[in-house]
Scaffold this motif. Structure first.
Motif, mmCIF file in Angstrom:
data_model
loop_
_atom_site.group_PDB
_atom_site.id
_atom_site.type_symbol
_atom_site.label_atom_id
_atom_site.label_comp_id
_atom_site.label_asym_id
_atom_site.label_seq_id
_atom_site.Cartn_x
_atom_site.Cartn_y
_atom_site.Cartn_z
ATOM 1 N N ARG A 120 0.842 -1.187 0.000
ATOM 2 C CA ARG A 120 0.000 0.000 0.000
ATOM 3 C C ARG A 120 0.885 1.248 0.000
ATOM 4 N N PRO A 121 0.521 2.266 -0.781
ATOM 5 C CA PRO A 121 1.300 3.514 -0.772
ATOM 6 C C PRO A 121 1.040 4.308 0.494
ATOM 7 N N LEU A 122 2.059 4.990 0.959
ATOM 8 C CA LEU A 122 1.939 5.880 2.106
ATOM 9 C C LEU A 122 1.817 7.305 1.587
ATOM 10 N N LEU A 123 0.789 8.005 2.017
ATOM 11 C CA LEU A 123 0.518 9.362 1.554
ATOM 12 C C LEU A 123 0.512 10.307 2.744
ATOM 13 N N ASN A 124 0.913 11.533 2.475
ATOM 14 C CA ASN A 124 0.947 12.567 3.500
ATOM 15 C C ASN A 124 -0.037 13.668 3.096
ATOM 16 N N PRO A 125 -0.974 14.049 3.979
ATOM 17 C CA PRO A 125 -1.935 15.102 3.597
ATOM 18 C C PRO A 125 -1.271 16.412 3.223
ATOM 19 N N ASP A 126 -0.081 16.695 3.767
ATOM 20 C CA ASP A 126 0.605 17.946 3.434
ATOM 21 C C ASP A 126 1.265 17.891 2.062
ATOM 22 N N LYS A 127 1.399 16.688 1.494
ATOM 23 C CA LYS A 127 2.018 16.525 0.169
ATOM 24 C C LYS A 127 1.096 15.669 -0.687
ATOM 25 N N PRO A 128 -0.053 16.202 -1.069
ATOM 26 C CA PRO A 128 -1.057 15.381 -1.769
ATOM 27 C C PRO A 128 -0.550 14.881 -3.114
ATOM 28 N N GLY A 129 -0.887 13.629 -3.393
ATOM 29 C CA GLY A 129 -0.551 13.041 -4.680
ATOM 30 C C GLY A 129 0.866 12.542 -4.810
ATOM 31 N N ILE A 130 1.713 12.726 -3.776
ATOM 32 C CA ILE A 130 3.110 12.304 -3.847
ATOM 33 C C ILE A 130 3.299 11.134 -2.891
ATOM 34 N N GLU A 131 3.700 10.011 -3.428
ATOM 35 C CA GLU A 131 3.891 8.824 -2.607
ATOM 36 C C GLU A 131 5.117 9.001 -1.718
ATOM 37 N N GLN A 132 4.939 8.742 -0.420
ATOM 38 C CA GLN A 132 6.013 8.920 0.558
ATOM 39 C C GLN A 132 6.677 7.602 0.935
ATOM 40 N N GLY A 133 6.362 6.558 0.270
ATOM 41 C CA GLY A 133 6.899 5.237 0.572
ATOM 42 C C GLY A 133 5.810 4.205 0.404
ATOM 43 N N ARG A 134 6.142 2.952 0.707
ATOM 44 C CA ARG A 134 5.172 1.874 0.597
ATOM 45 C C ARG A 134 5.301 0.982 1.823
ATOM 46 N N ILE A 135 4.194 0.370 2.165
ATOM 47 C CA ILE A 135 4.174 -0.529 3.316
ATOM 48 C C ILE A 135 3.583 -1.863 2.877
ATOM 49 N N GLU A 136 4.277 -2.940 3.207
ATOM 50 C CA GLU A 136 3.806 -4.283 2.916
ATOM 51 C C GLU A 136 3.119 -4.810 4.173
ATOM 52 N N MET A 137 1.891 -5.245 4.029
ATOM 53 C CA MET A 137 1.109 -5.597 5.202
ATOM 54 C C MET A 137 -0.060 -6.484 4.797
ATOM 55 N N TRP A 138 -0.771 -6.976 5.792
ATOM 56 C CA TRP A 138 -2.071 -7.584 5.580
ATOM 57 C C TRP A 138 -2.873 -7.461 6.861
ATOM 58 N N VAL A 139 -4.181 -7.609 6.731
ATOM 59 C CA VAL A 139 -5.108 -7.462 7.857
ATOM 60 C C VAL A 139 -5.972 -8.713 7.932
ATOM 61 N N ASP A 140 -6.089 -9.282 9.121
ATOM 62 C CA ASP A 140 -7.015 -10.377 9.398
ATOM 63 C C ASP A 140 -8.113 -9.852 10.314
#
Length: 1180
Positions: A872-892
């Motif tokens: 999932r891409p990490l987004l910052n509200p102060d920098k809209p539209g610019i990806e700040q990194g990615r996180i690999e995860m899952w939810v159960d």
């Protein structure tokens, strides 16, 4: 070459949700690639360079390079265009269009542009700038400017800073001009493009001038027309008011005439349904030319404000369909059809206008001969003419059914919280209201779910009006406050289409039957899907098993068979299943994903492999909106500098969950409170630096409703690719707590921590989705070990529940490992191994086989979520539209009213294991000689070997020096000892150290395990001379040669072709390896050979069997037997002199001694011969 029309076609197909937009885009890319290649071919054939400057030649080379690269990229992108990637690839193709426009523009314009000023009271108030290249004349049509010799509508704008922004977007004046720019010798053609039917009023001719522009033109041919503007509706307009809506009206300009539509209040999708009639429009020129090229119509949309001037929303242009007097008003040209015109606000799209325009010539009979305007004046709307029936869309009766689910995350409105919201839904003048939510804080869901209304909609789905959603808050004294709104521009995906009962559901489904040697009797009409791993061995090249046999084992067996055929030793450890964990599955999955080209196939049933999605799970499964659709609610004025494709988060005031459907036969679950336990797992990659040192100190924050988990104590120092390896347990109550936020913060010693980025997951949509996104299915069922089944419900229970909900016949388990669901039979294994190793009969494997192929079940089938990791891409509200990194995860997610799940999976990062590498340098050979002897001039070298592990250069170790080697041979018997921490799964060495003395924490680095050995020539009064080096990847390096003669440069140049070994499996290896260095031509040359022995031990083994460095205790090495020449001259001068003189000049010395002896004998002879002769003569 590629045109804008082609790309606009693709955009229109996507916007109207027509089928196969990817095919059209592939055609555009194929056309682009072919055209670019054709240009490069023609440019290479054109050798005529006369008249070209150096700039022209270099620009041509640059264009050829760019187009060649563009052709190759277009081919690559064409192969990557798929249905789910067509939007992303379309953006890349638009980049090609911008590059082509840039290449087409001349870098240096030799002719200045043309400026047109409008002056009032000697003050410049508006202007237009016309590029000279657009009006430049040429006798070659392809080289002529696009506006040369044409009547062009020129729009004047404000000068200076006033011309930028919304104030400068309005048109100050419109001019229709005829422009021509050419050479003096071509001036006779300057009037060739004017419409016919004019007379010239020329000035007095001067001598020597053949053609002079006329002072004025007099058109005697005047045509009178009537313009009918059928303004039907607009959609997705710019939000110009603070409420998030607009009060739009349209102003239509044609020639010297102007009219406006009525103002519709508070809407972004107005339906005017209004006919504007422009009478007695006088146009000059021949009738035929006016028919083929009529003047353009300018349509501007404005927002009506109670106070002040109307605010500009956007503008679009259109050309009318012209009918002359002698033409029949009928099919196929008339009446005109409604079309969509894109509205632009500056350079950004601001909506679409649905309208039609027709220009009717008024003949001698007057307006009475024109086609009549159907329908009386609308009495309810005053003197307003509706769009005639022939142009108005044909309507049909539709029934819109709405399941009101709930509202989420509503923000404050006018500083007051929303307490009693209501939703109003409207379409084409009809609508329905939801029930009132009595207390939004306690329960944001609606009490009455299903409502419906009937409405007349056009039969053409492309002309459907939008569905308007408005949320209001019911406040004291009967006041209603607008909370937010949303416009659903397309209703296509909500239209119900009855299933085709005559179609064969299995016509296009692949089936695999057992071999004829193993027949299975089954009823006729059943489809057999064979998942038995032993069935098709002869037919398939690769057999993939479903039981607990890993792909790793199969590959290793094949490798060992090949090695045995080659006669090589196989001394590798067998993988121990007890050593496998979740990270084993992760790395095996990554490896498999890379092998199959980026995505895992759903037919990859490997026991420790799961799906790794390089994007959000929502993008793979339609945002999980199969059950509930989520619409963002907007409020506030839209920004002018925001791309229309980017969501303006500041305007979002909440979310509305609804289901729009046409089938009331389903039974709905009561949307009451539901308690769930959620497990979230994660690791991050490519984070944006947050500190001045270009790194970050990230940690995880989990938020769900009012609950928050801050893992600040476990921040990871100075990492942009941290491995968190954390699982978080948090309880959720639907619908009050449904939005899970996973944020990554940067830890700071002083001040507040900075948000790097965050991602939000709608748990409610996942929970109610038919894809069953609560807990992914493992690839096989296991009751113990690292691959143990996680879901509280077993596969047989899940399958039985799905069959019951879908009203399917089954499941029916039969003998021989088969299960029948509906009219499909699945085959698979029926045995399972428990912890003690005993095999038992079970039906879980069969049920899991059906679940993993659930999308093949007719009518109710869909792809179920497998065990996975999503990115999932990490987004910052102060920098809209610019990806700040990615996180690999899952939810159960597990409901609290079912049996409790097992403990959370332990995904803690693996601890590196301590190893010790012992390297013994025995000998060197054929080392190049760098020094010249002072006395004899002979070549020699003072050899020593240096070694270290990559990343530990400060701990490098050197052997002693083998002095004065004349042959390149060196004898050392010297031991290096390198302790290090190693991660076996990642094949990386882990180093923890402080970057500087001011660092607060140690930084962890993961570096490939590489051993570097170098050979040097020692100098006493200058820097040592580097001779050569060899770098060995400890996981994969060529086996050493048995003798120095067999050691060659090919061991480096052809390393990938040679058999390789791993020190982590071989443990001990000895051989010869070459030293290499680059020569003057930057090519490798052999500079020596080294005999070394590598021995790897764990920390425990090293502690039991310690050794010393060099030749020291314990386990000392023997002192090397070096020749006398290796001694230093000032320590043993006599030996050195004896070696220098005797070793090098012994034959010369022997010859000199023999000659001296001979001369001595001759001298004695000459000395004694006179006396001897006298004695003989005298007879003494």
């Amino acid at each position: 070459m590629m045109t804008i029309i082609s790309l606009n076609d693709v955009q229109e197909i996507i916007k109207t949700e027509k089928a196969y937009p990817e095919r059209r885009l592939r055609g555009v890319l194929e056309e682009l690639s072919t055209s670019c290649s054709r240009f490069v071919t023609l440019a290479n054939k054109d050798q005529n360079l006369s008249g070209r400057t150096k700039l022209d030649k270099e620009r041509l080379k640059s264009c050829m390079r760019e187009l060649e690269s563009m052709a190759q990229q277009a081919k690559t992108i064409r192969s990557q265009v798929k249905r789910n990637t067509v939007r992303d690839k379309l953006k890349l193709v638009f980049n090609f269009l911008h590059r082509l426009r840039f290449l087409a523009d001349e870098p240096q314009h030799s002719i200045p542009d043309v400026f047109i000023w409008m002056i009032s009271n000697n003050k410049r108030i508006a202007y237009a700038r016309i590029p000279s290249k657009d009006i430049l004349y040429s006798i070659v049509d392809e080289e002529m400017g696009k506006d040369c010799g044409k009547v062009k509508a020129v729009f004047l704008r404000l000068p200076g800073k006033k011309g930028f922004g919304p104030a400068g977007w309005t048109v100050q004046a419109k001019l229709e001009m005829y422009l021509w720019l050419g050479l003096n010798k071509q001036r006779k053609d300057f009037l060739s493009g004017l419409p016919s039917g004019f007379e010239e009023n020329k000035a007095t001719k001067e001598t020597g001038i053949q053609a002079v522009p006329p002072i004025s033109l007099v058109y005697n041919m005047k045509q009178v027309f009537q313009l009918r503007a059928h303004m039907y509706q607009a959609r997705s307009l710019f939000a110009a008011d603070s409420s998030g809506l607009s009060d739009p009206f349209a102003r239509v300009f044609f020639s010297t005439h102007s009219q406006v539509t009525e103002v519709l209040s508070e809407t972004l999708c107005p339906t005017w349904d209004q006919l504007l009639v422009f009478d007695n429009v006088e146009l000059y020129g021949e009738a035929g030319e006016l028919r083929d090229d009529p003047p353009i119509i300018v349509i501007e949309l404005y927002d009506q404000d109670t106070v002040g001037k109307a605010e500009f929303i956007g503008r679009t242009f259109a050309k009318p369909l012209t009918k002359m007097v002698d033409e029949h008003y009928g099919p196929p040209r008339f009446p005109p059809q409604l079309e969509y015109y894109q509205i632009f606000r500056g350079n950004c799209a601001a909506g679409d206008l649905l309208a039609a325009f027709e220009l009717l010539q008024i003949g001698p009979a007057g307006r009475a001969a024109l086609p009549p305007i159907d329908g009386p004046t609308d009495s309810d709307r005053g003197p307003i003419l509706p769009v005639p029936l022939g142009i108005r869309p044909v309507l049909s009766r539709y029934r819109i059914e709405v399941l009101f689910w709930g509202l989420r995350d509503l923000k404050r409105i006018n500083l007051a919280q929303v307490d009693r919201p209501r939703v109003d839904i409207e379409c084409a003048g009809k609508g329905v209201q939801s029930a009132l939510i009595q207390n939004y804080k306690k329960n944001p869901n609606f009490s009455t779910l299903v409502k419906w209304f009937e409405v007349d909609l056009p039969e053409n789905e492309l002309l459907h009006p939008p569905l308007n959603i408005r949320v209001v808050d019911c406040r004291a004294f009967g006041r209603y406050t607008l909370v937010g709104s949303h416009a659903v521009t397309s209703l296509r995906k909500f239209i119900y289409s009855p299933p085709d009962k005559t179609a064969n559901n299995w016509a296009h489904t692949a089936s695999h039957s057992r071999p004829q040697s193993h027949p299975i009797s089954h009823p006729s009409g059943d489809i057999v899907v064979n998942m038995d791993p032993e069935s098709n061995i002869k037919k398939m090249d690769t057999v993939v098993k479903i039981d607990a046999v890993s792909r790793y084992d199969e590959k290793e067996k094949e490798k060992k068979k090949k090695k045995k055929k080659k006669g090589e030793e196989v001394d590798e450890e067998e993988p121990d299943e007890s050593m496998l964990d979740w990270w084993s599955k992760y790395f095996a999955s990554i490896e498999t994903m890379m092998e199959v080209g980026g995505t895992l196939s759903s037919f990859y049933p490997l026991c420790f492999i799961y799906s790794v999605y390089n994007k959000e799970l929502e993008s793979e499964f339609g945002s999980f909106e199969d059950w509930l659709h989520t619409f963002n609610l907007y409020r506030g004025k839209a920004g002018d500098d925001i791309d229309h494709n980017v969501v303006d988060d500041d305007r979002i005031v909440g979310r509305f969950k609804v289901r729009i459907y046409n089938d009331l036969t389903q039974t709905w679950e009561l949307n009451s409170a539901l308690n769930c336990k959620c497990y979230s797992y994660g690791t991050a990659t490519d984070l944006h630096p947050a500190d001045i040192n270009g790194k970050a100190d990230p940690y995880i924050v989990i938020r769900l409703g009012k609950s928050e988990i801050r893992d600040k104590e476990n921040y990871i120092s100075k990492q942009l690719n941290p491995v968190f390896g954390k699982s978080f347990d948090i309880e959720a109550t639907f619908p009050m707590e449904s939005m899970l936020t996973v944020a990554v913060y940067d830890w700071d010693l002083v001040g507040t921590d900075d948000l790097i980025g965050e991602t939000k997951i709608d748990l409610e949509n996942r929970y109610y989705s038919k894809h069953r996104a609560t807990c992914g299915f493992a690839s096989n069922y296991s009751v113990h070990g690292y691959n143990v089944w996680r879901d509280p419900q077993k596969p047989t229970q899940i399958l039985a529940k799905l069959c019951k909900e879908g009203k399917l016949d089954g499941p029916h388990y039969g003998p021989g490992g088969k299960v029948k669901v509906a009219n499909r039979i699945f085959l698979g294994p029926t045995e399972i191994e428990d912890e003690s190793g005993l095999k038992k009969q079970t039906e879980e494997h069969l049920a899991l086989t059906v679940l993993r192929h659930w999308e093949e079940i007719p009518r109710v089938g869909c792809k179920l979520i497998p065990e996975h990791v999503e990115t999932r891409p990490l987004l910052n509200p102060d920098k809209p539209g610019i990806e700040q990194g990615r996180i690999e995860m899952w939810v159960d997610m597990f409901p609290m009213d079912v049996p409790a799940p097992g403990p959370a999976i332990d995904i803690s990062p693996r601890k590196p294991k301590r190893y010790e590498l012992r390297v013994i340098i025995w000998n060197t050979d054929e080392v190049i000689l760098e020094d010249d002897d002072y006395f004899t001039g002979e070549k020699s070298s003072d050899i020593f070997v240096r070694g270290w592990l990559k990343g530990q250069q400060e701990d490098k170790q050197d052997t002693d020096v083998h002095y004065h080697s004349l042959t390149g041979e060196g004898n050392f018997n010297w031991r290096f000892v390198f302790p290090f921490d190693y991660l076996m799964a990642e094949e990386k060495i882990v180093i923890s150290k402080k970057e500087s003395m001011f660092s607060w924490d140690e930084t962890e680095y993961k570096i490939p395990a590489r051993l570097t050995l170098q050979v040097w020539d020692a100098d006493h009064f200058s820097a040592d001379d580097f001779l050569g080096a060899i770098e060995l990847d400890l996981n994969k390096f060529p086996r050493g040669a048995k003798t120095a003669k067999q050691c060659s440069l090919n061991m480096v140049l052809k390393e990938h072709e040679l058999p390789t070994i791993s020190i982590f499996r071989q443990k001990r290896v000895k051989g010869w390896w070459p030293f290499v260095a680059r020569d003057e031509n930057d090519e490798f040359e052999l500079t020596g050979k080294v005999e070394a022995e590598l021995h790897l031990l764990t920390a425990e083994e090293a502690e039991k069997n310690p050794v010393g460095l060099g030749r020291n205790e314990p386990e000392p090495l023997e002192k090397p037997n070096r020749p006398d020449t290796s001694l230093m001259w000032f320590m043993n001068p006599l030996k050195s002199i004896r070696y220098f003189i005797w070793h090098n000049y012994r034959w010369l010395i022997l010859k000199a001694l023999a000659l001296l002896l001979l001369l001595l004998l001759v001298g004695l002879f000459l000395y004694s011969i006179p006396g001897y002769l006298v004695k003989k003569l005298l007879g003494v």
